[in-house]
Design a protein around this motif. Sequence first.
Motif, PDB file in Angstrom:
ATOM      1  N   ASP A  44     -18.220 -12.909 -10.153  1.00 28.99           N
ATOM      2  CA  ASP A  44     -18.751 -14.205 -10.953  1.00 28.99           C
ATOM      3  C   ASP A  44     -18.207 -13.952 -12.466  1.00 28.99           C
ATOM      4  O   ASP A  44     -17.535 -14.645 -13.210  1.00 28.99           O
ATOM      5  CB  ASP A  44     -20.148 -14.249 -11.083  1.00 28.99           C
ATOM      6  CG  ASP A  44     -20.837 -14.859  -9.931  1.00 28.99           C
ATOM      7  OD1 ASP A  44     -20.159 -15.297  -9.143  1.00 28.99           O
ATOM      8  OD2 ASP A  44     -22.015 -14.572  -9.634  1.00 28.99           O
ATOM      9  N   ASP A  47     -13.990 -13.496 -12.312  1.00 27.01           N
ATOM     10  CA  ASP A  47     -13.360 -14.796 -12.342  1.00 27.01           C
ATOM     11  C   ASP A  47     -13.281 -15.444 -13.744  1.00 27.01           C
ATOM     12  O   ASP A  47     -12.210 -16.066 -13.903  1.00 27.01           O
ATOM     13  CB  ASP A  47     -14.280 -15.750 -11.522  1.00 27.01           C
ATOM     14  CG  ASP A  47     -14.065 -15.186 -10.232  1.00 27.01           C
ATOM     15  OD1 ASP A  47     -13.435 -14.611  -9.517  1.00 27.01           O
ATOM     16  OD2 ASP A  47     -15.207 -15.836  -9.254  1.00 27.01           O
ATOM     17  N   LEU A  48     -14.160 -15.275 -14.766  1.00 29.44           N
ATOM     18  CA  LEU A  48     -14.081 -15.852 -15.841  1.00 29.44           C
ATOM     19  C   LEU A  48     -13.334 -15.257 -16.877  1.00 29.44           C
ATOM     20  O   LEU A  48     -12.546 -15.560 -17.591  1.00 29.44           O
ATOM     21  CB  LEU A  48     -15.480 -16.222 -16.370  1.00 29.44           C
ATOM     22  CG  LEU A  48     -16.479 -17.160 -15.503  1.00 29.44           C
ATOM     23  CD1 LEU A  48     -17.756 -17.186 -15.945  1.00 29.44           C
ATOM     24  CD2 LEU A  48     -15.686 -18.525 -15.694  1.00 29.44           C
ATOM     25  N   THR A  51      -9.808 -15.064 -16.956  1.00 32.10           N
ATOM     26  CA  THR A  51      -8.896 -16.458 -16.944  1.00 32.10           C
ATOM     27  C   THR A  51      -9.201 -16.873 -18.640  1.00 32.10           C
ATOM     28  O   THR A  51      -8.397 -17.605 -19.006  1.00 32.10           O
ATOM     29  CB  THR A  51      -9.932 -17.593 -16.164  1.00 32.10           C
ATOM     30  OG1 THR A  51      -9.751 -17.092 -14.723  1.00 32.10           O
ATOM     31  CG2 THR A  51      -9.258 -19.084 -16.277  1.00 32.10           C
ATOM     32  N   ALA A  52     -10.181 -16.643 -19.186  1.00 36.29           N
ATOM     33  CA  ALA A  52     -10.444 -17.120 -20.360  1.00 36.29           C
ATOM     34  C   ALA A  52      -9.887 -16.202 -21.503  1.00 36.29           C
ATOM     35  O   ALA A  52      -9.889 -14.922 -21.792  1.00 36.29           O
ATOM     36  CB  ALA A  52     -11.932 -16.983 -20.857  1.00 36.29           C
ATOM     37  N   VAL A  55     -13.568 -15.205 -25.353  1.00 35.79           N
ATOM     38  CA  VAL A  55     -14.858 -14.726 -25.075  1.00 35.79           C
ATOM     39  C   VAL A  55     -15.827 -14.826 -26.084  1.00 35.79           C
ATOM     40  O   VAL A  55     -15.676 -13.723 -26.984  1.00 35.79           O
ATOM     41  CB  VAL A  55     -14.986 -13.636 -23.763  1.00 35.79           C
ATOM     42  CG1 VAL A  55     -16.565 -13.648 -23.411  1.00 35.79           C
ATOM     43  CG2 VAL A  55     -13.799 -13.715 -22.714  1.00 35.79           C
ATOM     44  N   PHE A 127     -17.033 -18.508 -22.159  1.00 37.70           N
ATOM     45  CA  PHE A 127     -15.558 -18.359 -21.522  1.00 37.70           C
ATOM     46  C   PHE A 127     -14.673 -19.668 -21.702  1.00 37.70           C
ATOM     47  O   PHE A 127     -14.944 -20.552 -21.151  1.00 37.70           O
ATOM     48  CB  PHE A 127     -15.545 -17.918 -20.039  1.00 37.70           C
ATOM     49  CG  PHE A 127     -16.326 -16.668 -19.875  1.00 37.70           C
ATOM     50  CD1 PHE A 127     -15.986 -15.357 -19.895  1.00 37.70           C
ATOM     51  CD2 PHE A 127     -17.938 -16.816 -19.750  1.00 37.70           C
ATOM     52  CE1 PHE A 127     -16.697 -14.415 -19.535  1.00 37.70           C
ATOM     53  CE2 PHE A 127     -18.408 -15.556 -19.381  1.00 37.70           C
ATOM     54  CZ  PHE A 127     -17.882 -14.494 -19.293  1.00 37.70           C
ATOM     55  N   LEU A 146     -14.447 -24.882 -22.247  1.00 32.49           N
ATOM     56  CA  LEU A 146     -14.779 -23.952 -21.380  1.00 32.49           C
ATOM     57  C   LEU A 146     -13.609 -23.977 -20.194  1.00 32.49           C
ATOM     58  O   LEU A 146     -12.902 -24.938 -19.947  1.00 32.49           O
ATOM     59  CB  LEU A 146     -16.172 -23.880 -20.778  1.00 32.49           C
ATOM     60  CG  LEU A 146     -17.503 -24.182 -21.832  1.00 32.49           C
ATOM     61  CD1 LEU A 146     -18.665 -24.263 -20.789  1.00 32.49           C
ATOM     62  CD2 LEU A 146     -17.400 -22.895 -22.530  1.00 32.49           C
ATOM     63  N   ALA A 148     -14.096 -23.536 -17.215  1.00 34.53           N
ATOM     64  CA  ALA A 148     -14.659 -24.003 -16.017  1.00 34.53           C
ATOM     65  C   ALA A 148     -15.662 -24.955 -16.413  1.00 34.53           C
ATOM     66  O   ALA A 148     -16.363 -24.652 -17.621  1.00 34.53           O
ATOM     67  CB  ALA A 148     -15.006 -23.413 -15.146  1.00 34.53           C
ATOM     68  N   ALA A 151     -18.617 -22.713 -17.300  1.00 37.34           N
ATOM     69  CA  ALA A 151     -18.432 -21.468 -18.031  1.00 37.34           C
ATOM     70  C   ALA A 151     -19.200 -20.911 -18.949  1.00 37.34           C
ATOM     71  O   ALA A 151     -18.653 -20.378 -20.073  1.00 37.34           O
ATOM     72  CB  ALA A 151     -16.970 -21.466 -18.354  1.00 37.34           C
ATOM     73  N   PRO A 292     -15.266 -20.081  -8.408  1.00 38.80           N
ATOM     74  CA  PRO A 292     -14.320 -19.712  -9.513  1.00 38.80           C
ATOM     75  C   PRO A 292     -13.423 -20.712 -10.030  1.00 38.80           C
ATOM     76  O   PRO A 292     -13.310 -21.892  -9.353  1.00 38.80           O
ATOM     77  CB  PRO A 292     -13.544 -18.704  -8.772  1.00 38.80           C
ATOM     78  CG  PRO A 292     -13.510 -19.302  -7.279  1.00 38.80           C
ATOM     79  CD  PRO A 292     -15.081 -20.018  -6.946  1.00 38.80           C
ATOM     80  N   PRO A 293     -13.290 -20.758 -11.340  1.00 34.46           N
ATOM     81  CA  PRO A 293     -12.280 -21.572 -11.994  1.00 34.46           C
ATOM     82  C   PRO A 293     -10.949 -21.681 -11.280  1.00 34.46           C
ATOM     83  O   PRO A 293     -10.569 -20.940 -10.483  1.00 34.46           O
ATOM     84  CB  PRO A 293     -12.223 -21.074 -13.383  1.00 34.46           C
ATOM     85  CG  PRO A 293     -12.347 -19.541 -13.223  1.00 34.46           C
ATOM     86  CD  PRO A 293     -13.297 -19.352 -12.127  1.00 34.46           C
TER      87      PRO A 293
END
Length: 296
Positions: A44, A47-48, A51-52, A55, A127, A146, A148, A151, A292-293
């Motif tokens: 979890d 995944d973020l 990608t981000a 944060v 995120f 965000l 996602a 997120a 997940p995004p």
Amino acid sequence: MRVLPPAALLTLSILTIWIPGVSAMQSDARQAEAAATSPYSYADIADLATTAPVVLHARIADSAMVEPERSPGLAAGHSRTYVEADIVSLIRGSGPLAKRVSYLVDLPHDAKGKAVKLKKKRPVLLFARPVAAGAAGSTSTSSIQLVAPDAQLDWDPATEAQLRAILTELVKPGAPPRITGIANGFHVPGTLPGEGETQLFLDTATGDPVSLTITTSADGSRRWSAAFGEIVDGAGVPKRNTLAWYRLACGLPETLPLTKLAGTPAEDRRKAASDYAVVLGALGDCPRTRTPPPGV
């Protein structure tokens, strides 16, 4: 809760202020503690985090529901909320950002099917990616998007510790890249009956080499290793809840595509598929509590 005016959804301009990031190395003990106590799974958070570009640790300052008719793409059983939050710390990314950020988040309804209301001062992890400043709007708030729709995670010390451990691994030279598939591979029988070796070469998002080696002894026992880089000798088995484990456990296909072993005899392809299953079994599942995004 106040009613959201249409103008509130406009992109807001940025008041430049520098907020220094924190990049402390996490000990193995702290990583283990975070993994054991965070309400979110390693996947979890990873995944973020992977990608981000931005944060944030923040606290909810204000929020307002967005009408369903003004919420395109909203999933069933969710509501969209416009949020303003005060930044506590910039965990990843670089300035400039204002002291307060605004964003939209989609939250699932509660057990009674009602929209969730965000309490003021609620600590969260965001995120996101920055949004270019518009020509109009507040000069004390930065807009973010965000990565996602959901997120936004609830903040707690264990989750932040796990997050920082993941980010620390991400910035190391040669950090394990995202796995996108199986490139090719082969199986070679050994000199003694029952012996053999399978090598599989993986496709990655960066093009960096990643490979799996599975060796079968004459007694039927099997050993495997994963190499992140050109050098295969000395590769080992990644520990669970590390970036290397996450890339493999959450990125490898569920079965070995035998078409990637073109030209290999059928019996050797069957052994390669069996060896691949051993790797998946050793890695274990990739538990997630959220979708997940895109691009993960």
